[in-house]
Every structure is written in C-alpha cells, then in structure tokens.
Scaffold this motif. Structure first.
Motif, PDB file in Angstrom:
ATOM      1  N   TYR A 191      -0.450   8.139  10.433  1.00 33.44           N
ATOM      2  CA  TYR A 191      -1.862   7.772  10.500  1.00 33.44           C
ATOM      3  C   TYR A 191      -2.551   8.648  11.543  1.00 33.44           C
ATOM      4  O   TYR A 191      -2.159   8.651  12.716  1.00 33.44           O
ATOM      5  CB  TYR A 191      -2.018   6.299  10.866  1.00 33.44           C
TER       6      TYR A 191
ATOM      7  N   THR B  49      13.429   8.680   7.328  1.00 31.19           N
ATOM      8  CA  THR B  49      12.335   7.725   7.250  1.00 31.19           C
ATOM      9  C   THR B  49      12.297   6.854   8.509  1.00 31.19           C
ATOM     10  O   THR B  49      13.321   6.391   8.994  1.00 31.19           O
ATOM     11  CB  THR B  49      12.491   6.825   6.015  1.00 31.19           C
TER      12      THR B  49
ATOM     13  N   LEU C 151       7.649   5.294   6.942  1.00 32.89           N
ATOM     14  CA  LEU C 151       7.001   6.605   6.988  1.00 32.89           C
ATOM     15  C   LEU C 151       8.036   7.704   6.806  1.00 32.89           C
ATOM     16  O   LEU C 151       8.915   7.872   7.655  1.00 32.89           O
ATOM     17  CB  LEU C 151       6.298   6.821   8.331  1.00 32.89           C
TER      18      LEU C 151
ATOM     19  N   THR D  72       2.794   8.904  13.948  1.00 28.69           N
ATOM     20  CA  THR D  72       3.424   9.838  13.022  1.00 28.69           C
ATOM     21  C   THR D  72       4.937   9.699  13.097  1.00 28.69           C
ATOM     22  O   THR D  72       5.498   9.559  14.194  1.00 28.69           O
ATOM     23  CB  THR D  72       3.045  11.291  13.364  1.00 28.69           C
TER      24      THR D  72
ATOM     25  N   THR E  79       4.749  12.079   8.014  1.00 24.19           N
ATOM     26  CA  THR E  79       3.634  11.260   7.548  1.00 24.19           C
ATOM     27  C   THR E  79       3.227  10.273   8.631  1.00 24.19           C
ATOM     28  O   THR E  79       3.922  10.067   9.611  1.00 24.19           O
ATOM     29  CB  THR E  79       3.990  10.502   6.261  1.00 24.19           C
TER      30      THR E  79
ATOM     31  N   THR F 155       0.851  -1.184   0.000  1.00 19.60           N
ATOM     32  CA  THR F 155       0.000   0.000   0.000  1.00 19.60           C
ATOM     33  C   THR F 155       0.885   1.231   0.000  1.00 19.60           C
ATOM     34  O   THR F 155       1.783   1.351   0.837  1.00 19.60           O
ATOM     35  CB  THR F 155      -0.922   0.035   1.233  1.00 19.60           C
ATOM     36  N   GLU F 156       0.624   2.150  -0.930  1.00 17.68           N
ATOM     37  CA  GLU F 156       1.343   3.421  -0.979  1.00 17.68           C
ATOM     38  C   GLU F 156       0.326   4.551  -0.942  1.00 17.68           C
ATOM     39  O   GLU F 156      -0.569   4.619  -1.780  1.00 17.68           O
ATOM     40  CB  GLU F 156       2.204   3.499  -2.240  1.00 17.68           C
ATOM     41  N   ALA F 157       0.464   5.422   0.044  1.00 19.17           N
ATOM     42  CA  ALA F 157      -0.490   6.515   0.211  1.00 19.17           C
ATOM     43  C   ALA F 157       0.163   7.627   1.014  1.00 19.17           C
ATOM     44  O   ALA F 157       0.790   7.361   2.053  1.00 19.17           O
ATOM     45  CB  ALA F 157      -1.759   6.044   0.918  1.00 19.17           C
ATOM     46  N   GLU F 158       0.035   8.857   0.526  1.00 18.42           N
ATOM     47  CA  GLU F 158       0.523  10.036   1.242  1.00 18.42           C
ATOM     48  C   GLU F 158       1.989   9.885   1.627  1.00 18.42           C
ATOM     49  O   GLU F 158       2.412  10.319   2.700  1.00 18.42           O
ATOM     50  CB  GLU F 158      -0.345  10.294   2.479  1.00 18.42           C
ATOM     51  N   GLY F 159       2.774   9.264   0.744  1.00 22.47           N
ATOM     52  CA  GLY F 159       4.194   9.096   0.996  1.00 22.47           C
ATOM     53  C   GLY F 159       4.557   7.838   1.759  1.00 22.47           C
ATOM     54  O   GLY F 159       5.719   7.430   1.772  1.00 22.47           O
ATOM     55  N   ARG F 160       3.600   7.229   2.411  1.00 25.80           N
ATOM     56  CA  ARG F 160       3.842   6.014   3.189  1.00 25.80           C
ATOM     57  C   ARG F 160       3.936   4.799   2.273  1.00 25.80           C
ATOM     58  O   ARG F 160       3.312   4.731   1.214  1.00 25.80           O
ATOM     59  CB  ARG F 160       2.710   5.760   4.184  1.00 25.80           C
ATOM     60  N   THR F 161       4.694   3.820   2.725  1.00 17.90           N
ATOM     61  CA  THR F 161       4.725   2.515   2.056  1.00 17.90           C
ATOM     62  C   THR F 161       4.560   1.434   3.111  1.00 17.90           C
ATOM     63  O   THR F 161       5.248   1.449   4.133  1.00 17.90           O
ATOM     64  CB  THR F 161       6.041   2.292   1.301  1.00 17.90           C
TER      65      THR F 161
END
Length: 232
Positions: A53, A108, A47, A102, A51, A12-18
């Motif tokens: 949750y 990272t 993260l 966060t 970035t 899952t990749e979203a808002e810079g997160r993997t």
C-alpha cells in the motif's frame, strides 16, 4: 458465539494482494457489520513480494499490525521499520499521519491489521515496533497490545487488549475473561482449534459475547489472535 468462516469473509484482491475483512470495508459495505466494540477493521493481509500500500492517510485510529510470516516494511511520518514474523507495530494516527506498507521479503508476507478507535481524538501521532516472543504451545497468553499498560505495546484505548497464544494438539486454553472477544485462528491445512463444539480453521473468526473463560482446545498446531474488550 458468532462464527465467520475465513472462506466466506469479504475478500479484496488487487495488484496481487489478497485481504480478508472481518467488517464492512471499502467496496464491501454492510451496514449490519461495521465493527465490534471499538474494533472497526480487522484485515487478514497477504502480500506477494514488492506489493503493498502506497502512502495513504489515517486519523484518530490505533492501527495495530501483527506479522505472521514474511517481512513487512512500514514507513510513516512518525516512524519506520521492517518487521519480521512475530513482530508487532502500533501506529497511533491521532491528529493525522501518512504511512505506507510493502512486503519486503522473498516470499508472501501475511499480517493481521486491526483498527481500534482511541478514547480521545486529536492525539499526537506516534509509532512503535517491538518483537514478541511467545512461550510456545501450552504456555498461555502473551499480551501483545494493551490499553491499560500491560502489553508489549501500548494503545490509547482503555479496556482493550490483543492477546496471542500458540496451541498444539490437545492443548487446552481459557479465553481471556472479558465480556467481548474477537478471536481469529491461524493454522496450517488440517489444523485449527475447537471452541466448544465448533471447529475453527485458518482464517475463521469468532465473536463471543459474555463467553470469557470458555475453553479452547488445539487441533494440530494453531495460533489464536484475540482482541478483548471491557465494554461495548
């Protein structure tokens, strides 16, 4: 032994997160891969700074996070802390809790988060964070989380444990002697671990049935993150 290579795990990749998922998760639904013993999620999170949750709820889960690198800020209705590499936290969601995570550092943040089903539902929510000092390559296992009172942090799941160990090149180590094991390798480029004749590299996961005590050998520097279970 079943191996799931890190490069082929659901991502899952979203808002810079993997995030790499070991099991069916979110949009990556797979009815044949919904868990392993009491383990229902095992996510390898990366993260970038800032970035993470935002506030979200959990219930009836033991949420265990093992920080590999960077800094993770955790805030919840039952406790908050900033974790560095080598720290572990356990959030017992119980009857219901809201939390947020966060990346707090300049680089990272990488952490592994597991969701474990507790023995009982509706428990009182609680939170604990602790630093962990591993013994270094060749020192053997450190019990980081345990349902029987032997780990750095307790979890409400008997017969369930998280062990972590560092390996160096040629160092041999026996896996925990339990019937069900979920082992993940954390390593730099070119490094890893041999499990039997199978070489595992960074992000690879092996699920083992009735293979407790099997020998693992370091290839370069690596860390093993192993959940073990007494029952199905």
């Amino acid at each position: 032994m079943e191996v799931r290579e890190g490069g082929r795990r659901a991502r899952t990749e979203a808002e810079g997160r993997t995030t790499l998922h070991s099991f069916s998760f979110g949009a990556h639904y797979d009815p044949t891969n919904t868990g392993f013993s009491s383990l229902v999620a095992h996510n390898d999170e990366r993260l970038p700074p800032g970035t993470g949750y935002a506030d979200h709820p959990h219930a009836d889960l033991e949420v265990v996070s093992w920080v590999l690198t960077g800094s993770l800020r955790h805030a919840s209705t039952v406790g908050s802390a900033t974790l560095a590499g080598g720290d572990v936290q356990r959030l017992s969601a119980g009857s219901g809790v809201v939390h947020a995570e966060t990346a707090a550092g300049a680089g990272t943040t990488r952490f592994v988060q597991a969701w474990v089903r507790p023995d009982e539902s509706g428990l009182a929510p609680s939170y604990v964070r602790e630093p962990v000092v591993l013994g270094g390559p060749g020192a053997g296992w450190t019990c980081v989380a345990d349902g029987d009172g032997g780990g750095v942090v307790p979890i409400a799941a008997r017969g369930t444990s998280l062990h972590v160990a560092d390996l160096a090149d040629g160092v041999r180590l026996e896996l925990p002697d339990r019937p069900r094991l979920h082992a993940m390798v954390v390593a730099g480029p070119g490094d890893g671990a041999m499990v039997g004749e199978r070489r595992l590299v960074d992000g690879d996961v092996a699920r083992l049935l009735d293979e407790g005590g099997r020998t693992v050998t370091g290839v370069g520097r690596a860390q093993l993150v192993v959940w073990s279970f007494e029952r199905a």
